[in-house]
Write a protein that holds these residues in place. Structure first.
Motif, PDB file in Angstrom:
ATOM      1  N   PHE A  51      -1.443   9.370  48.062  1.00 52.49           N
ATOM      2  CA  PHE A  51      -0.335   9.348  47.356  1.00 52.49           C
ATOM      3  C   PHE A  51      -0.672   7.903  46.307  1.00 52.49           C
ATOM      4  CE2 PHE A  51       3.754   6.181  46.481  1.00 52.49           C
ATOM      5  CZ  PHE A  51       4.195   7.953  46.363  1.00 52.49           C
ATOM      6  N   ALA A  52      -0.126   8.805  44.903  1.00 57.19           N
ATOM      7  CA  ALA A  52      -0.477   7.882  44.048  1.00 57.19           C
ATOM      8  C   ALA A  52      -0.560   7.018  43.654  1.00 57.19           C
ATOM      9  CB  ALA A  52      -0.829   8.575  42.925  1.00 57.19           C
ATOM     10  N   ALA A  53      -0.546   5.845  42.232  1.00 54.02           N
ATOM     11  CA  ALA A  53       0.405   4.938  41.725  1.00 54.02           C
ATOM     12  C   ALA A  53       1.997   5.525  41.661  1.00 54.02           C
ATOM     13  CB  ALA A  53      -0.103   4.541  40.669  1.00 54.02           C
ATOM     14  N   ASP A  54       2.000   4.249  42.269  1.00 51.62           N
ATOM     15  CA  ASP A  54       4.016   4.176  41.352  1.00 51.62           C
ATOM     16  C   ASP A  54       4.280   3.166  40.945  1.00 51.62           C
ATOM     17  OD1 ASP A  54       6.537   6.364  43.133  1.00 51.62           O
ATOM     18  OD2 ASP A  54       7.167   3.675  42.070  1.00 51.62           O
ATOM     19  N   ASP A  55       5.549   3.305  39.931  1.00 52.65           N
ATOM     20  CA  ASP A  55       5.843   2.381  39.446  1.00 52.65           C
ATOM     21  C   ASP A  55       6.881   0.659  40.205  1.00 52.65           C
ATOM     22  OD1 ASP A  55       7.368   3.676  39.426  1.00 52.65           O
ATOM     23  OD2 ASP A  55       8.805   3.131  37.741  1.00 52.65           O
ATOM     24  N   ASP A  56       7.349   1.879  41.173  1.00 54.20           N
ATOM     25  CA  ASP A  56       8.017   0.965  42.069  1.00 54.20           C
ATOM     26  C   ASP A  56       6.874  -0.217  43.169  1.00 54.20           C
ATOM     27  OD1 ASP A  56      10.847   2.240  42.241  1.00 54.20           O
ATOM     28  OD2 ASP A  56      10.068   3.432  41.751  1.00 54.20           O
ATOM     29  N   SER A  57       5.698  -0.030  42.775  1.00 56.59           N
ATOM     30  CA  SER A  57       5.018  -0.949  43.423  1.00 56.59           C
ATOM     31  C   SER A  57       3.389  -2.023  42.471  1.00 56.59           C
ATOM     32  CB  SER A  57       3.995   0.012  44.554  1.00 56.59           C
ATOM     33  OG  SER A  57       3.505   1.016  43.938  1.00 56.59           O
ATOM     34  N   ASN A  58       3.511  -1.012  41.628  1.00 54.02           N
ATOM     35  CA  ASN A  58       2.493  -1.571  40.318  1.00 54.02           C
ATOM     36  C   ASN A  58       3.730  -3.291  39.965  1.00 54.02           C
ATOM     37  OD1 ASN A  58       0.909   0.019  39.900  1.00 54.02           O
ATOM     38  ND2 ASN A  58       1.719   1.235  39.079  1.00 54.02           N
ATOM     39  N   GLY A  59       5.206  -2.644  39.769  1.00 58.65           N
ATOM     40  CA  GLY A  59       5.800  -4.183  39.699  1.00 58.65           C
ATOM     41  C   GLY A  59       5.253  -4.809  40.184  1.00 58.65           C
ATOM     42  N   PRO A  60       5.700  -4.756  41.420  1.00 58.58           N
ATOM     43  CA  PRO A  60       6.053  -6.408  42.336  1.00 58.58           C
ATOM     44  C   PRO A  60       4.651  -6.936  42.389  1.00 58.58           C
ATOM     45  CG  PRO A  60       7.284  -4.221  43.516  1.00 58.58           C
ATOM     46  CD  PRO A  60       6.785  -3.908  41.908  1.00 58.58           C
ATOM     47  N   ILE A  61       3.831  -6.297  42.907  1.00 59.54           N
ATOM     48  CA  ILE A  61       2.310  -6.718  43.345  1.00 59.54           C
ATOM     49  C   ILE A  61       1.521  -7.249  42.221  1.00 59.54           C
ATOM     50  CG2 ILE A  61       0.895  -4.806  42.787  1.00 59.54           C
ATOM     51  CD1 ILE A  61       1.261  -6.862  45.612  1.00 59.54           C
ATOM     52  N   PHE A  62       1.718  -6.726  40.733  1.00 56.20           N
ATOM     53  CA  PHE A  62       1.099  -7.501  39.315  1.00 56.20           C
ATOM     54  C   PHE A  62       1.911  -8.614  38.786  1.00 56.20           C
ATOM     55  CE2 PHE A  62      -0.939  -3.404  39.907  1.00 56.20           C
ATOM     56  CZ  PHE A  62      -2.623  -4.086  40.090  1.00 56.20           C
ATOM     57  N   LEU A  63       3.505  -8.629  38.626  1.00 56.71           N
ATOM     58  CA  LEU A  63       4.329  -9.671  38.073  1.00 56.71           C
ATOM     59  C   LEU A  63       4.019 -10.273  38.840  1.00 56.71           C
ATOM     60  CD1 LEU A  63       6.979  -6.835  36.539  1.00 56.71           C
ATOM     61  CD2 LEU A  63       4.649  -8.065  35.599  1.00 56.71           C
ATOM     62  N   ILE A 315      -2.872   2.417  45.909  1.00 58.38           N
ATOM     63  CA  ILE A 315      -3.458   2.770  44.955  1.00 58.38           C
ATOM     64  C   ILE A 315      -2.086   2.160  44.467  1.00 58.38           C
ATOM     65  CG2 ILE A 315      -3.967   4.892  43.392  1.00 58.38           C
ATOM     66  CD1 ILE A 315      -5.608   4.445  45.937  1.00 58.38           C
ATOM     67  N   CYS A 316      -2.832   1.283  42.586  1.00 59.41           N
ATOM     68  CA  CYS A 316      -2.439   0.905  41.380  1.00 59.41           C
ATOM     69  C   CYS A 316      -2.771   1.616  39.998  1.00 59.41           C
ATOM     70  CB  CYS A 316      -2.109  -0.497  41.724  1.00 59.41           C
ATOM     71  SG  CYS A 316      -1.500  -0.990  43.175  1.00 59.41           S
ATOM     72  N   SER A 317      -1.988   0.906  39.308  1.00 58.03           N
ATOM     73  CA  SER A 317      -2.564   1.749  38.042  1.00 58.03           C
ATOM     74  C   SER A 317      -2.662   0.517  36.897  1.00 58.03           C
ATOM     75  CB  SER A 317      -1.959   2.815  37.269  1.00 58.03           C
ATOM     76  OG  SER A 317      -0.262   2.560  37.500  1.00 58.03           O
ATOM     77  N   ASP A 428      -1.153  14.169  42.254  1.00 62.42           N
ATOM     78  CA  ASP A 428      -0.841  13.894  40.683  1.00 62.42           C
ATOM     79  C   ASP A 428      -1.296  12.610  40.297  1.00 62.42           C
ATOM     80  OD1 ASP A 428       1.133  11.739  41.560  1.00 62.42           O
ATOM     81  OD2 ASP A 428       2.342  13.240  42.699  1.00 62.42           O
ATOM     82  N   SER A 429      -1.072  12.705  39.296  1.00 60.80           N
ATOM     83  CA  SER A 429      -1.260  11.077  39.109  1.00 60.80           C
ATOM     84  C   SER A 429      -0.306  10.668  37.457  1.00 60.80           C
ATOM     85  CB  SER A 429      -2.364  11.297  36.903  1.00 60.80           C
ATOM     86  OG  SER A 429      -2.406  12.201  37.025  1.00 60.80           O
ATOM     87  N   ARG A 430       0.772  10.551  38.344  1.00 56.81           N
ATOM     88  CA  ARG A 430       1.713  10.244  37.330  1.00 56.81           C
ATOM     89  C   ARG A 430       1.855   8.920  36.972  1.00 56.81           C
ATOM     90  NH1 ARG A 430       7.244   9.604  40.811  1.00 56.81           N
ATOM     91  NH2 ARG A 430       5.264   8.576  42.285  1.00 56.81           N
ATOM     92  N   TYR A 431       1.523   7.923  37.447  1.00 54.02           N
ATOM     93  CA  TYR A 431       1.429   6.702  36.931  1.00 54.02           C
ATOM     94  C   TYR A 431      -0.077   6.527  36.001  1.00 54.02           C
ATOM     95  CZ  TYR A 431       6.881   6.081  37.700  1.00 54.02           C
ATOM     96  OH  TYR A 431       7.196   6.315  37.280  1.00 54.02           O
ATOM     97  N   ASP A 432      -0.409   7.506  36.364  1.00 50.55           N
ATOM     98  CA  ASP A 432      -2.139   7.493  35.236  1.00 50.55           C
ATOM     99  C   ASP A 432      -3.305   6.097  35.911  1.00 50.55           C
ATOM    100  OD1 ASP A 432      -1.418   9.279  33.774  1.00 50.55           O
ATOM    101  OD2 ASP A 432      -1.067   8.360  31.855  1.00 50.55           O
ATOM    102  N   PRO A 433      -3.533   6.177  37.592  1.00 53.62           N
ATOM    103  CA  PRO A 433      -4.308   5.531  37.636  1.00 53.62           C
ATOM    104  C   PRO A 433      -5.495   5.423  37.873  1.00 53.62           C
ATOM    105  CG  PRO A 433      -3.510   6.963  39.504  1.00 53.62           C
ATOM    106  CD  PRO A 433      -2.978   7.521  38.389  1.00 53.62           C
ATOM    107  N   SER A 434      -6.637   4.706  37.078  1.00 56.26           N
ATOM    108  CA  SER A 434      -8.053   5.192  36.675  1.00 56.26           C
ATOM    109  C   SER A 434      -8.352   3.573  37.902  1.00 56.26           C
ATOM    110  CB  SER A 434      -8.074   4.873  35.509  1.00 56.26           C
ATOM    111  OG  SER A 434      -8.029   3.747  34.964  1.00 56.26           O
ATOM    112  N   PHE A 435      -9.531   3.502  37.760  1.00 53.61           N
ATOM    113  CA  PHE A 435     -10.746   3.137  39.112  1.00 53.61           C
ATOM    114  C   PHE A 435     -12.070   2.224  38.880  1.00 53.61           C
ATOM    115  CE2 PHE A 435      -8.190   6.444  40.613  1.00 53.61           C
ATOM    116  CZ  PHE A 435      -7.061   5.833  41.604  1.00 53.61           C
ATOM    117  N   SER A 436     -11.704   1.166  39.146  1.00 57.81           N
ATOM    118  CA  SER A 436     -13.621   0.564  38.651  1.00 57.81           C
ATOM    119  C   SER A 436     -14.112   1.150  40.597  1.00 57.81           C
ATOM    120  CB  SER A 436     -13.998  -1.002  38.540  1.00 57.81           C
ATOM    121  OG  SER A 436     -13.393  -1.059  36.987  1.00 57.81           O
ATOM    122  N   PRO A 437     -14.790   0.887  41.147  1.00 58.03           N
ATOM    123  CA  PRO A 437     -15.495   0.337  42.465  1.00 58.03           C
ATOM    124  C   PRO A 437     -15.128  -0.601  42.908  1.00 58.03           C
ATOM    125  CG  PRO A 437     -17.524   1.278  41.176  1.00 58.03           C
ATOM    126  CD  PRO A 437     -16.557   1.403  40.299  1.00 58.03           C
TER     127      PRO A 437
END
Length: 708
Positions: A51-63, A315-317, A428-437
């Motif tokens: 399951f790829a990154a989603d805005d509903d989890s990005n917002g809570p964990i980063f803000l 997964i986050c973005s 899919d990559s709806r919220y465009d995740p990219s990664f560093s190891p």
């Protein structure tokens, strides 16, 4: 802080991710379409590879990181949360929906902030109008503010009002307050109506949000059996056609209240009802799930149905690629540490010990947690294996991870963590995740391994895998495990020239002779990856990860902004205003970074260290024609020291930056140019990067990172 609260924070965050995954495949669907396709929906509607990154989890964990980064301590302002948004979100890609200024609420507020309009004006009705300000985002990114204030709804309401006001206003802020209060109160209250009333007590009686919540409550009071009749009432009176904008908050809160009431306290029923109603399903089910997860705890969340498909992975973005490979215990631990610090309470053991080790480690102390661990053989994932959390034995605390594999055709098994992802890992990559190891050469892998009495004998080695050639890297012949004894297993990963590590874990060799069908059972605890990296990136050996015809990313880099590509063995970065790219670990402390740089066009060519995001880093390099300098980016670059230096376009330069605590030593072509001590809120950890500005274009041959 009570251990019960710590587990409930994990349960709430886990439930949030479950709710998002449940709703994401049918986001935007109507009730009728869901009914026609699924009839009833009591399970995940899609089986994702990952399951790829989603805005509903990005917002809570980063803000929520505003609480860590603010110069005001925990007495934060709305602007502190706004700066967290600027810091962690890539420029107009990924993270959330970038629908355009005046179309997407978050996009509009983000550009306001970038233009110098401070929060809360950035999200206000006065600035953006009521349609923009009262869309759904004020409540979908808010869950973490309730989770860090367990049993303290007053503080939850205060934080939520600040956080939601960065992007929203009016009913958009009231929704954030309501959801955060319900989550905070769910730590101490079981009655659903009491939670709803508590949430309403913090927002105006006469607002539209309150009116709709009470209308649904009244309908349920009169018709308590049939949620579908209630949805028809909602659809007819508070549907999308009654409110302006793309995704207004009011229809969606009506669905949330409906699900909370008609779910009758059952976790699964509540989520499924909410999902069946349609509209903004991942947002609504995510909020409802967090409330119900905190209320009921882990015991109400079915392992096989809800937890196993997720396997604790998140997964986050963000712009920091090493933070994009996460797990749910990491987020829960981060929130629990904040909650204890805010409340000025001590963590009980074993949590004090566990949460004061790196949160990126795997401790397995949450009941049922797996930290995203996986199992494979040389041929791939085996058919007959079981990963489960157990109280059978533990090195720290009460729990560990049990791995059992039966009917092995060969005696080698890998128990590992995924440490880098490629596009083929996702649907899919709806919220465009990219990664560093999250593991690098030079770092050390450690773990505690236990052989139960009923297992066949085996030996074990720690290992990593280089994705560029598929080879595993390990050390020695392995340790033969003694039964019923915890054994230390470790590996210091050697220096690699352009290695990219996508697995880290333990390889087991069964020692049972000539039997064709073999089995293995072991326990794992305290799995950590620590230390200073020692490696190089040669761009002649790098590659681009292909996500779609419109999106290719340089492997192991995340990009804030700009044009990037590989040609003739070099990485190129150019911009019309500014461009930045980052790689490495967000938690790196002291190191030396060596950059081989060639200015191609323009006058601003920099390399970055201690990168904590888009507005938190240091940079060294060519600041203008004839100048070499050292800068700090603290919501805007400021030159700290500068010297005259006649540099030329088209020439190669070696810039070396050594970071030791608050001290920075910068050399150019083997000569020390600058030394600076930052005494004003220095950034003491962070990754590395490259940056250009004012239409400049640079190319890079290599980057090296070494211990001090």
């Amino acid at each position: 802080m009570k251990a019960e609260y710590i587990e409930k924070i994990y349960a709430g965050w886990l439930a949030k991710i479950i709710g998002i995954r449940l709703g994401a495949p049918i986001e935007g669907w109507t009730y009728q379409r869901i009914q026609n396709v699924f009839e009833e929906l009591h399970h995940y509607p899609k089986d994702f590879r990952q399951f790829a990154a989603d805005d509903d989890s990005n917002g809570p964990i980063f803000l929520i990181r505003a609480l860590e980064n603010s110069k005001n301590g925990f007495d934060i302002t709305a602007q502190d949360v706004g700066e967290a948004l600027l810091n962690y979100a890539p420029f107009e890609k990924g993270f959330f929906w970038w629908g355009g200024y005046g179309t997407s609420t978050e996009h509009t507020a983000y550009l306001n902030l970038r233009s110098g309009i401070r929060a809360p004006q950035s999200g206000s009705i006065a600035q953006n109008g009521s349609t923009m300000a009262e869309q759904i985002g004020g409540q979908i990114f808010i869950d973490s503010w309730g989770l860090v204030t367990p049993g303290n709804p007053d503080l939850a309401a205060k934080y939520a009002a600040l956080a939601a006001s960065v992007t929203h206003d009016g009913n958009g802020v009231y929704g954030g307050i309501f959801i955060a209060v319900c989550i905070s109160y769910a730590f101490v209250e079981q009655n659903i109506r009491s939670m709803i009333e508590k949430g309403l007590s913090y927002i105006p009686d006469g607002c539209e949000y309150t009116r709709v919540v009470r209308a649904v409550m009244d309908f349920h009071q009169e018709h308590p059996k049939d949620w579908r009749s209630c949805f028809q009432f909602v659809f007819q009176n508070f549907g999308y056609d009654k409110y302006p904008g793309n995704c207004h908050i009011i229809p969606n809160v009506a669905v949330i209240i409906l699900a909370l009431l008609y779910g009758n306290g059952d976790f699964s029923d509540t989520l499924n009802i909410c999902n069946m109603c349609g509209w903004d399903t991942d947002c609504n089910v995510g909020n409802v799930a967090t409330i119900m997860g905190v209320r009921g705890g882990l015991e109400v969340i079915d392992d096989e149905k809800w937890r196993k498909p997720i396997n604790d992975i998140l997964i986050c973005s963000s712009v920091i690629g090493s933070l994009n490979i996460s797990d749910i215990p990491y987020g829960a631990g981060y929130l629990a540490k904040l909650a204890a610090a805010i409340a000025k309470e001590k963590l009980e053991e074993p949590w004090d010990q566990i949460l004061n080790r790196p949160l990126t480690g795997c401790h397995f102390e949450y009941p049922g947690s797996t930290h995203g661990m996986r199992v494979r053989t040389e041929e791939g994932e085996p058919d007959n294996y079981c990963l489960r959390n157990t109280t059978e034995a533990a090195f720290t605390g009460k729990r560990s991870l049990s791995m059992a594999v039966s009917k092995l055709q060969e005696g080698r098994v890998f128990l590992y963590r995924k440490t880098y992802y490629v596009p083929s890992d996702f649907d899919d990559s709806r919220y465009d995740p990219s990664f560093s190891p999250i593991v690098y050469p030079g770092q050390t892998i450690t773990g505690k391994v236990y052989l139960p009495q009923d297992s066949q004998p085996c030996k074990v080695r720690a290992y990593v895998r280089n994705v560029l050639d598929g080879k595993i890297i390990t050390d020695g012949e392995g340790i033969v495990l003694e039964r019923e004894k915890w054994t230390d297993v470790s590996l210091k990963v050697p220096f690699l020239d352009s290695g990219l590590l996508d697995e880290a874990g333990f390889v087991f060799d069964v020692l049972c002779g000539a039997e064709k069908s073999q089995s293995l059972r072991v326990l794992l605890d305290d799995f950590y990856i620590e230390g200073t990296p020692d490696y190089s990136i040669q761009f002649a050996k790098s590659r681009e990860d292909y996500w779609s015809p419109l999106r290719q990313e340089i492997s192991q880099f995340t990009k804030l902004k700009g044009i990037s590509y590989l040609v003739d063995g070099r990485l190129h970065l150019s911009c019309h205003d500014f461009g930045e790219m980052y790689t490495g670990g967000y938690d790196w402390e002291d190191y030396t970074a060596i950059f081989r740089v060639r200015p191609e066009q323009g006058a601003h060519h920099m390399v970055n260290v201690r990168v904590q995001g888009a507005i938190r880093s240091y940079a060294a390099g060519f600041t203008e024609q004839g100048k070499f300098g050292f800068c700090k980016n603290d919501h805007g670059y400021q030159v700290l020291e500068e010297v005259a230096y006649a540099w030329n376009l088209g020439e190669d330069y070696e810039i070396v930056v050594t970071v030791i605590g608050d001290q920075f030593i910068v050399s150019l072509n083997g000569k020390q140019m600058l030394q600076y001590t930052d005494l004003e809120s220095p950034f003491l950890t962070g990754s590395i990067g490259i940056s250009v500005a004012e239409g400049s274009h640079s190319s890079y041959e290599s980057i090296q990172v070494h211990p001090m």
